[in-house]
Design a protein around this motif. Sequence first.
Motif, mmCIF file in Angstrom:
data_model
loop_
_atom_site.group_PDB
_atom_site.id
_atom_site.type_symbol
_atom_site.label_atom_id
_atom_site.label_comp_id
_atom_site.label_asym_id
_atom_site.label_seq_id
_atom_site.Cartn_x
_atom_site.Cartn_y
_atom_site.Cartn_z
ATOM 1 N N ARG A 1 2.268 -0.635 -36.534
ATOM 2 C CA ARG A 1 2.596 -1.743 -35.631
ATOM 3 C C ARG A 1 4.092 -1.867 -35.405
ATOM 4 N NH1 ARG A 1 -0.681 -1.914 -32.602
ATOM 5 N NH2 ARG A 1 0.044 -3.964 -31.877
ATOM 6 N N GLY A 2 4.824 -0.828 -35.767
ATOM 7 C CA GLY A 2 6.260 -0.805 -35.507
ATOM 8 C C GLY A 2 7.096 -1.586 -36.491
ATOM 9 N N ILE A 3 6.539 -1.891 -37.664
ATOM 10 C CA ILE A 3 7.271 -2.664 -38.676
ATOM 11 C C ILE A 3 7.573 -1.755 -39.857
ATOM 12 C CG2 ILE A 3 7.221 -4.659 -40.219
ATOM 13 C CD1 ILE A 3 5.107 -5.870 -38.313
ATOM 14 N N GLN A 4 8.858 -1.515 -40.117
ATOM 15 C CA GLN A 4 9.271 -0.672 -41.238
ATOM 16 C C GLN A 4 9.777 -1.589 -42.353
ATOM 17 O OE1 GLN A 4 12.265 2.241 -40.246
ATOM 18 N NE2 GLN A 4 11.566 3.632 -41.857
ATOM 19 N N PRO A 5 8.991 -1.781 -43.412
ATOM 20 C CA PRO A 5 9.331 -2.758 -44.454
ATOM 21 C C PRO A 5 10.746 -2.644 -44.997
ATOM 22 C CG PRO A 5 7.117 -1.946 -44.799
ATOM 23 C CD PRO A 5 7.712 -1.099 -43.703
ATOM 24 N N GLU A 6 11.192 -1.415 -45.299
ATOM 25 C CA GLU A 6 12.516 -1.237 -45.905
ATOM 26 C C GLU A 6 13.660 -1.513 -44.939
ATOM 27 O OE1 GLU A 6 11.071 2.923 -44.695
ATOM 28 O OE2 GLU A 6 10.243 1.011 -45.373
ATOM 29 N N SER A 7 13.359 -1.581 -43.643
ATOM 30 C CA SER A 7 14.412 -1.816 -42.649
ATOM 31 C C SER A 7 14.551 -3.284 -42.266
ATOM 32 C CB SER A 7 14.135 -0.980 -41.389
ATOM 33 O OG SER A 7 14.199 0.408 -41.688
ATOM 34 N N LEU A 8 13.628 -4.105 -42.737
ATOM 35 C CA LEU A 8 13.712 -5.529 -42.411
ATOM 36 C C LEU A 8 14.885 -6.163 -43.154
ATOM 37 C CD1 LEU A 8 9.950 -6.581 -42.632
ATOM 38 C CD2 LEU A 8 11.293 -6.163 -40.572
ATOM 39 N N HIS B 1 -3.196 0.271 -57.198
ATOM 40 C CA HIS B 1 -2.167 -0.575 -56.586
ATOM 41 C C HIS B 1 -1.294 0.235 -55.619
ATOM 42 C CE1 HIS B 1 -0.226 -4.360 -56.271
ATOM 43 N NE2 HIS B 1 0.929 -3.986 -56.807
ATOM 44 N N VAL B 2 -0.962 1.453 -55.993
ATOM 45 C CA VAL B 2 -0.178 2.323 -55.128
ATOM 46 C C VAL B 2 -0.949 2.610 -53.836
ATOM 47 C CG1 VAL B 2 0.697 4.681 -54.847
ATOM 48 C CG2 VAL B 2 1.217 3.392 -56.931
ATOM 49 N N THR B 3 -2.231 2.922 -53.962
ATOM 50 C CA THR B 3 -3.061 3.208 -52.794
ATOM 51 C C THR B 3 -3.108 2.020 -51.841
ATOM 52 O OG1 THR B 3 -4.463 4.753 -54.021
ATOM 53 C CG2 THR B 3 -5.395 3.801 -52.017
ATOM 54 N N ASN B 4 -3.254 0.842 -52.403
ATOM 55 C CA ASN B 4 -3.350 -0.359 -51.573
ATOM 56 C C ASN B 4 -2.032 -0.678 -50.879
ATOM 57 O OD1 ASN B 4 -6.016 -0.658 -52.368
ATOM 58 N ND2 ASN B 4 -5.468 -1.902 -54.152
ATOM 59 N N ASN B 5 -0.936 -0.541 -51.588
ATOM 60 C CA ASN B 5 0.369 -0.789 -50.972
ATOM 61 C C ASN B 5 0.685 0.263 -49.913
ATOM 62 O OD1 ASN B 5 2.282 -3.070 -52.162
ATOM 63 N ND2 ASN B 5 0.947 -2.372 -53.812
ATOM 64 N N GLN B 6 0.277 1.494 -50.150
ATOM 65 C CA GLN B 6 0.490 2.545 -49.155
ATOM 66 C C GLN B 6 -0.324 2.259 -47.894
ATOM 67 O OE1 GLN B 6 2.647 5.408 -49.365
ATOM 68 N NE2 GLN B 6 2.179 5.207 -47.173
ATOM 69 N N ALA B 7 -1.550 1.764 -48.087
ATOM 70 C CA ALA B 7 -2.400 1.432 -46.943
ATOM 71 C C ALA B 7 -1.786 0.298 -46.124
ATOM 72 C CB ALA B 7 -3.795 1.043 -47.429
ATOM 73 N N VAL B 8 -1.237 -0.708 -46.823
ATOM 74 C CA VAL B 8 -0.590 -1.826 -46.130
ATOM 75 C C VAL B 8 0.659 -1.327 -45.403
ATOM 76 C CG1 VAL B 8 0.643 -4.007 -46.451
ATOM 77 C CG2 VAL B 8 -1.500 -3.606 -47.664
ATOM 78 N N ARG B 9 1.421 -0.454 -46.071
ATOM 79 C CA ARG B 9 2.604 0.124 -45.429
ATOM 80 C C ARG B 9 2.214 0.878 -44.161
ATOM 81 N NH1 ARG B 9 7.764 1.932 -45.989
ATOM 82 N NH2 ARG B 9 8.259 3.981 -45.135
ATOM 83 N N ASP B 10 1.167 1.669 -44.224
ATOM 84 C CA ASP B 10 0.732 2.440 -43.057
ATOM 85 C C ASP B 10 0.359 1.519 -41.900
ATOM 86 O OD1 ASP B 10 1.123 4.759 -44.470
ATOM 87 O OD2 ASP B 10 -0.993 5.037 -45.002
ATOM 88 N N THR B 11 -0.276 0.407 -42.241
ATOM 89 C CA THR B 11 -0.649 -0.566 -41.201
ATOM 90 C C THR B 11 0.597 -1.160 -40.544
ATOM 91 O OG1 THR B 11 -2.697 -1.146 -42.343
ATOM 92 C CG2 THR B 11 -1.858 -2.729 -40.747
#
Length: 282
Positions: free
Chosen positions: A244-251, A230-240
């Motif tokens: 594309r210029g989207i920082q999840p924690e800054s939204l 699960h960590v690997t998959n979430n990290q991969a999604v975060r990297d994607t």
Amino acid sequence: MKTEVIVQLTETFEGHAQRTETGVDYWLARDIQHLLGYAEWRNFLNVLSKAKVASEVAGHAVDHHFVDVNKMVELGSGSRREIDDVMLTRFACYLVAQNGDPSKPEIAFAQSYFAIQTRRAELIEQRMLEVERLQARRKLTATEKELSGLIYEQTGGNQDFALIRSKGDQALFGRSTQAMKERWDVPEGRPLADFAPTIILKAKDFATEITIFNARAHAMKTERAISAEHVTNNQAVRDTLLSRGIQPESLPASEDIRKVERRVASEERKALGKPERLDGDM
């Protein structure tokens, strides 16, 4: 203006509306010219020029709302010739009406007509975005429920689900679930996802779907194995997202999903002619 005149003008304006292959309503300027009471094209061009300036001042790209086109017309002699025209969006028509001769009754009607229609389109777009977010939230709920059930089936208990989900959040946001709750000002006892924007809901759902798939495919039997996946998959999604210029924690946080759900349900009841419920229950 009499009611029958308003009805007639409304039908006339709607009758001249056309639609692109992508579903965008538009009007041709030469049709609008006559609907607004302008006999001469050259005089109407001045109105178009003012409307384009108004669009630019309002921060809207002119070429998104005013598109130059050519069309063939029949002449009295039976021959044909090409003339200039302009495709106008609903917003462009509104600006044209706003910059027209206010003494013309057609202009007075068009100002109100396109203002209302433009606002209606905006409300429809907002409603569609809200429904999309509700659907994304419900989908994530179902996917996380499926993951919880899978953990129970393959590890003999689902007490590890909250821990696995928390580790996923850490990988996706680069900070803990609690830290994100504090950032988004999430009330005590409420899930972080209830305040997440649509793109984050879909990101979390995608990562969870991959976890479920691989956990089944590889028959993972321990919390450690499923957590790592699960960590690997979430990290991969975060990297994607980052690429594309989207920082999840800054939204920024989105509106409480419960409020959105109540509002959408209330609007549906109104549309169906059902009375409002003061308790707000679904």
